[in-house]
Design a protein around this motif. Sequence first.
Motif, mmCIF file in Angstrom:
data_model
loop_
_atom_site.group_PDB
_atom_site.id
_atom_site.type_symbol
_atom_site.label_atom_id
_atom_site.label_comp_id
_atom_site.label_asym_id
_atom_site.label_seq_id
_atom_site.Cartn_x
_atom_site.Cartn_y
_atom_site.Cartn_z
ATOM 1 N N LEU A 28 0.828 -1.202 0.000
ATOM 2 C CA LEU A 28 0.000 0.000 0.000
ATOM 3 C C LEU A 28 0.865 1.256 0.000
ATOM 4 O O LEU A 28 0.560 2.240 -0.680
ATOM 5 C CB LEU A 28 -0.929 -0.001 1.217
ATOM 6 C CG LEU A 28 -2.014 -1.077 1.230
ATOM 7 C CD1 LEU A 28 -2.733 -1.098 2.574
ATOM 8 C CD2 LEU A 28 -3.009 -0.842 0.102
ATOM 9 N N THR A 29 1.949 1.232 0.764
ATOM 10 C CA THR A 29 2.843 2.386 0.830
ATOM 11 C C THR A 29 3.496 2.668 -0.523
ATOM 12 O O THR A 29 3.663 3.821 -0.926
ATOM 13 C CB THR A 29 3.927 2.151 1.897
ATOM 14 O OG1 THR A 29 3.307 1.949 3.166
ATOM 15 C CG2 THR A 29 4.867 3.342 1.991
ATOM 16 N N GLN A 30 3.861 1.607 -1.233
ATOM 17 C CA GLN A 30 4.529 1.770 -2.518
ATOM 18 C C GLN A 30 3.572 2.185 -3.627
ATOM 19 O O GLN A 30 3.948 2.931 -4.531
ATOM 20 C CB GLN A 30 5.229 0.465 -2.902
ATOM 21 C CG GLN A 30 6.407 0.125 -1.999
ATOM 22 C CD GLN A 30 6.942 -1.277 -2.227
ATOM 23 O OE1 GLN A 30 6.469 -1.989 -3.110
ATOM 24 N NE2 GLN A 30 7.923 -1.687 -1.431
ATOM 25 N N LYS A 31 2.323 1.727 -3.558
ATOM 26 C CA LYS A 31 1.374 1.977 -4.641
ATOM 27 C C LYS A 31 0.637 3.294 -4.504
ATOM 28 O O LYS A 31 0.170 3.863 -5.493
ATOM 29 C CB LYS A 31 0.353 0.839 -4.708
ATOM 30 C CG LYS A 31 0.927 -0.494 -5.141
ATOM 31 C CD LYS A 31 -0.121 -1.573 -5.144
ATOM 32 C CE LYS A 31 -1.206 -1.292 -6.171
ATOM 33 N NZ LYS A 31 -2.154 -2.421 -6.268
ATOM 34 N N LEU A 32 0.526 3.793 -3.268
ATOM 35 C CA LEU A 32 -0.320 4.957 -3.013
ATOM 36 C C LEU A 32 0.492 6.086 -2.386
ATOM 37 O O LEU A 32 1.568 5.873 -1.840
ATOM 38 C CB LEU A 32 -1.474 4.572 -2.080
ATOM 39 C CG LEU A 32 -2.367 3.420 -2.537
ATOM 40 C CD1 LEU A 32 -3.280 2.978 -1.398
ATOM 41 C CD2 LEU A 32 -3.189 3.830 -3.760
ATOM 42 N N ASP A 33 -0.071 7.289 -2.447
ATOM 43 C CA ASP A 33 0.540 8.406 -1.732
ATOM 44 C C ASP A 33 -0.557 9.332 -1.239
ATOM 45 O O ASP A 33 -1.739 9.145 -1.515
ATOM 46 C CB ASP A 33 1.542 9.162 -2.614
ATOM 47 C CG ASP A 33 0.937 9.611 -3.934
ATOM 48 O OD1 ASP A 33 -0.287 9.799 -4.006
ATOM 49 O OD2 ASP A 33 1.695 9.780 -4.904
#
Length: 395
Positions: free
Chosen positions: A256-261
């Motif tokens: 989730l951290t890598q895909k979203l901001d």
Amino acid sequence: MKIQTFLALLVILVLTPVKQIINLQNYIIFAPANATTQVNQSPVGRIIEADGKVFLKRQNWSEYHPVFVGTELYAQDKIKLTSEANLIAICYANWKTWSLPKNNISQTMDGCLQAKSQCVETPDGCVPFDATRGINQVAITDKIPYLISPRHTLLLPDKPLILHWNPVAGATRYTVTIKSPSEYIWETEVSENQVIYSGELPLKTGVRYTVIVHTDTEISSLDEKSPFSKQDYLGIGFAVISKSQQQEILAKSEELTQKLDGEARVLSIAELYQQNGLNGEAIAILESFIDQGYYTSTVYRILGEIYQQIQLPALAKDYYLQSAELMAVDDVAGRGKLEATLGEVYAILGSNEEAIRWLNLAYKRYEELGQVERGDELKLSLEKLHKQLREESNQ
């Protein structure tokens, strides 16, 4: 914004909508604001990003209506995007993100699997985890040093444990105790309304701990009557998850951290915390986002939901009001749910005139949506509140 802390998972549990909210003082029963359908009572996901015009139609809605970030999704919902729109939802069953193609109509079930409720593994076996929002009226006042955190939550290991409670007027000293069901773990005396646990005796995983606060004015946090179900594992207390359990969710949080901001990342990870019983961690993430200057209706609303879940309606009310100020004018569904919830919270707090005002607003929203059954439920609640006010005026 980057989230540095990765959380752990004790078990996957899913919030189930509360069947009723009871004002214990006045015996007024409210139907749940989040039970939007009779058939599909548990949400399967939440919209965490929406650019452009996104429209949704629920099973009992008369037509499509605009929806926004923060809207919970149910299995039979139908979503429609315009050619310029973009939507990302977080799915509770597998914690994957789901994107809907443009110029398309999709049923939520196509992208998010139906989530399944589970129980909490404890030393006493698999116990239902009562994580419903807004169960009963909480018998607390500002005269009680009621616990604010950690309250009704699971905790991550190897993190400082900060105990925080309501300050009581006239009290100059607080005696703070941590106990398990079988023994007293720690005790200290302080003058402020928070303290960090020394960690002299390491807390064990899978054990429910309780924090007790006594004032030098002979008032105790035990004076708060717990509204939690007897089947509830945690109650007002807390438990620590193990390091091995922490690793189980590392891949999900990293993904989730890598895909979203931005807000999408904060909402998805906070949701992951909350729905796995880590209410304290979810609150910390959302409040940190606000502290950094990001003020969004959804963040305030979810904070309200968590505080209502852990039975602190006064704090929930403040966040709900801030959410209402920031909510889009044409978010009919979101406003209806929020206004109904505010009506319930004000009734729980004993402010019946404000409760009536918010429930009236919610009733009009549900009329606009064509959600007849929900409107009838609110109408019944309004009639009971009006009757009570008449009885009070005749006394």
